[in-house]
Scaffold this active site. Sequence first.
Site, mmCIF file in Angstrom:
data_model
loop_
_atom_site.group_PDB
_atom_site.id
_atom_site.type_symbol
_atom_site.label_atom_id
_atom_site.label_comp_id
_atom_site.label_asym_id
_atom_site.label_seq_id
_atom_site.Cartn_x
_atom_site.Cartn_y
_atom_site.Cartn_z
ATOM 1 C CG ASP A 702 -2.171 0.880 0.963
ATOM 2 O OD1 ASP A 702 -2.078 1.782 0.101
ATOM 3 O OD2 ASP A 702 -3.206 0.690 1.624
HETATM 4 C C1 BGC Z 1 -5.007 3.224 0.127
HETATM 5 C C2 BGC Z 1 -5.028 2.262 -1.036
HETATM 6 C C3 BGC Z 1 -4.892 3.034 -2.312
HETATM 7 C C4 BGC Z 1 -3.582 3.802 -2.281
HETATM 8 C C5 BGC Z 1 -3.334 4.638 -3.524
HETATM 9 C C6 BGC Z 1 -3.836 4.165 0.088
HETATM 10 O O1 BGC Z 1 -4.036 5.252 0.928
HETATM 11 O O2 BGC Z 1 -5.028 2.518 1.340
HETATM 12 O O3 BGC Z 1 -6.205 1.523 -1.022
HETATM 13 O O4 BGC Z 1 -4.977 2.198 -3.420
HETATM 14 O O5 BGC Z 1 -3.594 4.680 -1.184
HETATM 15 O O6 BGC Z 1 -4.170 5.723 -3.556
#
Ligand code: BGC
Length: 920
Positions: A702
């Site tokens: 993530d």
């Molecule tokens: C989230 C993810 C997301 C990523 C990119 C993170 O804050 O937990 O689910 O895909 O950011 O935006």
Amino acid sequence: MSNPYKIDWNEYAALARQAVAEGCVLLKNDDKALPIRKGERVSVFGRIQFDYYKSGTGSGGAVNTRYVTNILDALKENKDISVNEELEQTYRDWLKDHPFEKGMGWAQEPWCQEEMPVTKELAEQAAAKSDIAVVIIGRTAGEDKDNSAAEGSYLLTAAEHQMLKEVCGAFKRVAVLLNVGNIMDMKWVKEYDPAAVLYVWQGGQEGGAGAADVLTGTVTPCGKLSDTIALDISDYPSTEGFGDPTRVIYKEDIYVGYRYFETFAKDCVLYPFGYGLSYTTFTRTVESFDFDGETVTEKVTVKNTGDVQGKEVVTVFVEAPQGKLGKAARSLAAFAKTETLQPGESETLTLTFPIANLASYDDSGVTGHRFCYVLESGAYNVYTGGCVRGAKLSGSFEVKEDTVTRTCVQACAPVTKFDRMVNHNNTIAFEPAPQREYDMAARSAAALKPAKPYTGDKGIKLGDVFDGKAELEDFVAQLSDEDLICLMRGEGMNSPKVTAGTAGAFGGVTENLVNFGIPTACCADGPSGIRMDCGTIAFSLPNGTLLACTFNEKLNEELFAMQGKEQRKNRIDTLLGPGLNIHRSPLNGRNFEYFSEDPLLTGKLAAAQLRGMRRFGVTGTIKHFACNNQEFKRTEIDSVLSERALREIYLRAFETAVKEGGAYSVMSTYGGLNGIWTASNFDLLTTILRDEWGFIGTVMTDWWAKGNDREGEEATRENVAAQVRAQNDLNMVNADAASNSQHDNLDDALADGRLTRDALVRSAMNICRTVMNSPVMERSLGRMSDEEREAAEAEKTSEDYVDFNGEYQFIDGEAPLDISAVNTEKGASTILGIRYKKNGLYKFVMRVKANANEVAQIPMSIFIDGNLRGMVMINGTNGEVVTAEQDIGVLFGGTNYLKLYFGQTGMEIEEIKFVCTQAF
Ligand code: BGC
């Protein structure tokens, strides 16, 4: 012949609208209060009639839509009914002084809006002039902030109570609609007794239209609850301990959702899993029940016995023998949905499941088969019907002796002692959860196989491997350690190397890697439509909970085929979604992105979505692997649970998505899993995902996730070596891979032996496989079809045309711009005219702060004369002023239009300067 890549937006909208209608769940409909009939007049209460929540907040709710349909507007579109316009005007007048409150940005939005006070008089006046009242209540929630068991979140506010009391007092027929991403407290149903209650969820841009279709009977409701609604939040065993800032203990073990309630607490259930009413009636007849020793197959005839058309869901639950392991009273084994049946019409559905799916994981050895999936001997009863409570015994079969269906090794077991819930004769008991008995780091080291030695550049390009002319091993052997390390670093957000405004770039992120023929692949949020932070419009889809309630695999596949086509058009190789986390607690802020409390439903629908996207050559990144079940302190909390619960409940949907949906991209999550942060968890990402399930794709972290080497050690962002060792191939995201902008420890760890080239090569192969599976590969080889090119050209719009007639500001030396006119609210853009003496290369330099935490995402796009030149993405700075820079390329001609577009509220800009780095 028609061009398959061309998007028919009307068809897309119609499909989404159908999905919304099919996901609506009717919980109550006394005396056929709904649908609203021809010629009737409706009074609509609640401000949400104007302010429909299309989704929750955060990355999963950031699609820039062309429009969002409100429920009121959609009702007014229907010429067969009329709306009480006097009441509408009363609301409109009130709204002038009570505009929609957007909040301060990422995770700082309010979860509900101020409601207009409804007096007895107002309700009675409206009742005198209309046949039915519709009351709409709305909630949002999202990333970085959970729901709370408080008014305005899980509970109604005082103003909403008053509105329900007055409207239900004045009207005989009241339908209450819940525009929410997740179930909420329902005690008020008993208190005010409205005739009808309908969850309409968050339906994306067509949400209002789909909900209105159900209200007016254009579509007969056929959605079913994907979660159990209990009487009180305290009835969910997950509530105790939820919100702990360091460690969440999953003491309820496998008894999540209906598995808990049906086994131990039937009386606490208000609306069971799978519950949902219709405007018509159906009979379900089990025509046949077959068991061939491996598979159960049932044929069930569904007949529409009522007087309007409709669809119906059939579910099959199993009650396994208690055996030594103890089981939930019911587990979903199969489900299916009919097509639309006219009155009197019937359809025979075939429901089938392998009994191996019913096996339980023995993590204690009590069956004599430790670390195996075991089908314990005894009678297995099969129940068929609608909701879990209503399903009737339809057959049973016998397993003569304990049967091992899969032999595993202990993996991801806890290292923290705790007692987990077990079933003793259908009463709750606890026993110590079995602990980990091996060293995961040693296991990880022993599993690493030697890679082919470094060969230097032999002239093999990735395209040669793609065309079957060279082996992947030989290709990767050419990459230097430095190149391999760069390949582990995904770039973003808003990398200029891929589609503007997207979350990340991976693969060919450096010149060297591109020279080896590795194209730069693109990923974008997800899951309910494409997020492009520079303002590019995309289709906003219904959210996870709603799509789960459709219980319709085919519809999910069709809808995501459209989504796949849209990805293809925008050159997005993988969507960051679907989200497969289990609704462990109704309080998790991101439940709207996820499907259900049940892993079978979640896994089957996710697999269907992946198959849909794959029809257009793209895919989705299944996330968040695993146990992202609380937003509060999500980068710091450790989820503590038994291996059995992990495998049977929290991993199972991911397994289905890999095995049945062909997933080849996975996102690990932020937090810890039994002591090891998931991005560095070898057992999760290698022992289980790859060795057991056969996954051969890429795992990415993530965004800005942490890693740790062993239990008890603090996880850090720098520890990317731990991630690569676990086969978390891509560290997301870095501003610049080549310069190690994130200061990760890959170089140091390689130098001192904590990381080996073998591990880098292994992950490089995983990444290359995913890149070769992506449309970007063919495009980079110049093999984009004419049809695809034509479709993309046809979609180009001139939405960035600038009509500026303000004052030009002079950029002289490094004098700051006058930014007093800049509006930094989400979705706002400000245009400034700029003039300068020197043509040349310029850098945009900004001093800025944001009152949010370090994983909050706050983007701003910089356009010059309508062309995107760069984006500045800051994380929350906790109020501290930081400097952000962005090269914007050449300024030429002396005057230009500068447009600043804000994808999220929250930037407090102190100063903006343009610095000329090279004059021409
Ligand atoms: C989230 C993810 C997301 C990523 C990119 C993170 O804050 O937990 O689910 O895909 O950011 O935006």
